[in-house]
Write a protein that holds these residues in place. Structure first.
Motif, PDB file in Angstrom:
ATOM      1  N   UNK A 261     -13.901  16.082  27.742  1.00  0.00           N
ATOM      2  CA  UNK A 261     -12.982  15.287  28.561  1.00  0.00           C
ATOM      3  C   UNK A 261     -12.704  15.922  29.914  1.00  0.00           C
ATOM      4  N   UNK A 262     -12.725  17.261  29.965  1.00  0.00           N
ATOM      5  CA  UNK A 262     -12.394  17.956  31.206  1.00  0.00           C
ATOM      6  C   UNK A 262     -13.626  18.317  32.038  1.00  0.00           C
ATOM      7  N   UNK A 263     -14.804  17.916  31.593  1.00  0.00           N
ATOM      8  CA  UNK A 263     -16.028  18.336  32.292  1.00  0.00           C
ATOM      9  C   UNK A 263     -16.241  17.628  33.629  1.00  0.00           C
ATOM     10  N   UNK A 264     -15.421  16.607  33.907  1.00  0.00           N
ATOM     11  CA  UNK A 264     -15.550  15.900  35.179  1.00  0.00           C
ATOM     12  C   UNK A 264     -15.309  16.774  36.395  1.00  0.00           C
ATOM     13  N   UNK A 265     -14.685  17.931  36.189  1.00  0.00           N
ATOM     14  CA  UNK A 265     -14.454  18.844  37.317  1.00  0.00           C
ATOM     15  C   UNK A 265     -15.761  19.240  37.988  1.00  0.00           C
ATOM     16  N   UNK A 266     -16.865  19.151  37.255  1.00  0.00           N
ATOM     17  CA  UNK A 266     -18.154  19.567  37.802  1.00  0.00           C
ATOM     18  C   UNK A 266     -18.984  18.408  38.347  1.00  0.00           C
ATOM     19  N   UNK A 267     -18.345  17.240  38.524  1.00  0.00           N
ATOM     20  CA  UNK A 267     -19.075  16.096  39.056  1.00  0.00           C
ATOM     21  C   UNK A 267     -19.407  16.314  40.528  1.00  0.00           C
ATOM     22  N   UNK A 268     -20.503  15.738  40.964  1.00  0.00           N
ATOM     23  CA  UNK A 268     -20.918  15.851  42.361  1.00  0.00           C
ATOM     24  C   UNK A 268     -19.877  15.231  43.294  1.00  0.00           C
ATOM     25  N   UNK A 269     -19.263  14.122  42.872  1.00  0.00           N
ATOM     26  CA  UNK A 269     -18.258  13.448  43.709  1.00  0.00           C
ATOM     27  C   UNK A 269     -17.088  14.384  44.001  1.00  0.00           C
ATOM     28  N   UNK A 270     -16.615  15.082  42.969  1.00  0.00           N
ATOM     29  CA  UNK A 270     -15.499  16.008  43.156  1.00  0.00           C
ATOM     30  C   UNK A 270     -15.883  17.152  44.063  1.00  0.00           C
ATOM     31  N   UNK A 271     -17.104  17.631  43.882  1.00  0.00           N
ATOM     32  CA  UNK A 271     -17.571  18.748  44.698  1.00  0.00           C
ATOM     33  C   UNK A 271     -17.670  18.363  46.171  1.00  0.00           C
ATOM     34  N   UNK A 272     -18.232  17.199  46.439  1.00  0.00           N
ATOM     35  CA  UNK A 272     -18.366  16.735  47.822  1.00  0.00           C
ATOM     36  C   UNK A 272     -16.990  16.513  48.449  1.00  0.00           C
ATOM     37  N   UNK A 273     -16.056  15.961  47.661  1.00  0.00           N
ATOM     38  CA  UNK A 273     -14.703  15.741  48.173  1.00  0.00           C
ATOM     39  C   UNK A 273     -14.043  17.071  48.550  1.00  0.00           C
ATOM     40  N   UNK A 274     -14.264  18.106  47.750  1.00  0.00           N
ATOM     41  CA  UNK A 274     -13.719  19.423  48.073  1.00  0.00           C
ATOM     42  C   UNK A 274     -14.306  19.961  49.369  1.00  0.00           C
ATOM     43  N   UNK A 275     -15.603  19.755  49.561  1.00  0.00           N
ATOM     44  CA  UNK A 275     -16.227  20.200  50.805  1.00  0.00           C
ATOM     45  C   UNK A 275     -15.632  19.462  52.001  1.00  0.00           C
ATOM     46  N   UNK A 276     -15.426  18.155  51.839  1.00  0.00           N
ATOM     47  CA  UNK A 276     -14.868  17.368  52.937  1.00  0.00           C
ATOM     48  C   UNK A 276     -13.462  17.847  53.280  1.00  0.00           C
ATOM     49  N   UNK A 277     -12.633  18.014  52.243  1.00  0.00           N
ATOM     50  CA  UNK A 277     -11.230  18.337  52.464  1.00  0.00           C
ATOM     51  C   UNK A 277     -10.992  19.795  52.856  1.00  0.00           C
ATOM     52  N   UNK A 278     -11.801  20.691  52.284  1.00  0.00           N
ATOM     53  CA  UNK A 278     -11.492  22.116  52.430  1.00  0.00           C
ATOM     54  C   UNK A 278     -12.440  22.902  53.327  1.00  0.00           C
ATOM     55  N   UNK A 279     -13.579  22.321  53.667  1.00  0.00           N
ATOM     56  CA  UNK A 279     -14.552  23.059  54.476  1.00  0.00           C
ATOM     57  C   UNK A 279     -14.932  22.307  55.742  1.00  0.00           C
ATOM     58  N   UNK A 280     -15.520  21.126  55.591  1.00  0.00           N
ATOM     59  CA  UNK A 280     -16.034  20.423  56.763  1.00  0.00           C
ATOM     60  C   UNK A 280     -14.922  19.981  57.721  1.00  0.00           C
ATOM     61  N   UNK A 281     -13.840  19.451  57.131  1.00  0.00           N
ATOM     62  CA  UNK A 281     -12.780  18.911  57.997  1.00  0.00           C
ATOM     63  C   UNK A 281     -11.442  19.617  57.763  1.00  0.00           C
ATOM     64  N   UNK A 282     -11.526  20.848  57.368  1.00  0.00           N
ATOM     65  CA  UNK A 282     -10.307  21.609  57.124  1.00  0.00           C
ATOM     66  C   UNK A 282      -9.576  21.849  58.440  1.00  0.00           C
ATOM     67  N   UNK A 283      -8.282  21.584  58.442  1.00  0.00           N
ATOM     68  CA  UNK A 283      -7.488  21.736  59.675  1.00  0.00           C
ATOM     69  C   UNK A 283      -6.910  23.147  59.751  1.00  0.00           C
TER      70      UNK A 283
END
Length: 283
Positions: A261-283
């Motif tokens: 049930x908790x394995x969704x943390x490793x989904x590509x969608x979640x990973x890409x969202x983290x990159x968007x929020x925390x790396x590519x467009x981090x303020x």
């Protein structure tokens, strides 16, 4: 799924394994830091305990790995595991409590059979060495419960499933660094642990069909840079907990379902969202 893997093992290894035993799986590239050798030491410990009359929750240890062409120590570890397998699997006095399987030519098509059958996911690298392997993610998705150190993606698994749904053992990264800074001496571990002494003496006396494994013994006692001996007792105790936990199948299945049930943390969608929020467009 366990029955399918059992049939594969019977057909390709000529060994009958019990699908009702714990399928304890370590499949990955063979490397010293991944510590397949630590797993092998625990198997020898269980073997010697059974020979002394102990009863354990039946286990089938399953390995799959390839070594780089010029990686001598990795090949020695494979030879060591295969020698353990030969001795254990033909010993009828074990009464089906222990089997050891090394599957040849580990590859994607074989992984597709192994992962759905795994119940324990061995992720036992020395803390601080695994960047982020993906095998633990695949096994988690298929319901296997991680037995591992706080290393790589094990940290994220632990965060989402909680301490009650994972088997964590051994030193964390700061502890590894501190021990190394103070001067790690594997002889201290050996001299203070009768189980390790028993294992080493068994191998030295030719207990593995008389085969010489001085390279393995010398490595452990003289050049154990990944501190297998330092984590051995914690690993041994974690394996005891695994065996006890498996006896309560309802609880075990709940642990397995929680991991799925908790394995969704490793989904590509979640990973890409983290990159968007925390790396590519981090303020």
């Amino acid at each position: 799924n366990k029955e399918r893997l059992a049939k594969y093992i019977a057909a390709h290894n000529g060994i009958k394994v019990d699908p009702n035993s714990i399928f304890d799986v370590q499949v990955k590239r063979l490397h010293e830091y991944k510590r397949q050798l630590l797993n092998a030491l625990e198997i020898l410990h269980l073997y010697l305990e059974i020979k002394k009359g102990a009863r354990i929750t039946p286990r089938t240890f399953i390995f799959g790995a390839k070594a780089s062409a010029g990686y001598y120590m990795a090949k020695e570890i494979i030879r060591f595991i295969c020698a353990i397998s030969d001795v254990v699997n033909r010993d009828s006095s074990l009464a089906g409590q222990l089997k050891v399987i090394f599957l040849e030519n580990y590859r994607v098509s074989l992984a597709e059979i192994i992962y759905p059958a795994a119940e324990i996911s061995e992720q036992i690298s020395q803390a601080g060495k695994e960047a982020s392997g993906t095998g633990n993610m695949k096994m988690m998705l298929n319901g296997a419960i991680t037995l591992g150190t706080m290393d790589g993606a094990n940290v994220e698994i632990h965060e989402v499933v909680g301490s009650d749904n994972i088997f964590i053992f051994g030193m964390n990264t700061p502890e590894v660094v501190e021990l190394g800074r103070n001067g790690y001496n594997p002889w201290n571990c050996y001299n203070s642990n009768p189980y390790l002494q028993e294992i080493v003496e068994f191998v030295r006396r030719g207990g593995l069909d008389g085969k010489n494994f001085d390279t393995i013994i010398n490595y452990l006692l003289q050049n154990d840079q990944y501190m297998s001996l330092a984590d051995f007792d914690s690993y041994r105790q974690a394996q005891n907990t695994v065996g006890e936990s498996y006896l309560d199948q309802r609880h075990w299945n709940q642990m397995s379902l929680r991991n799925i049930a908790e394995s969704g943390i490793f989904s590509a969608d979640r990973s890409v969202r983290d990159y968007i929020d925390n790396i590519w467009y981090k303020k």
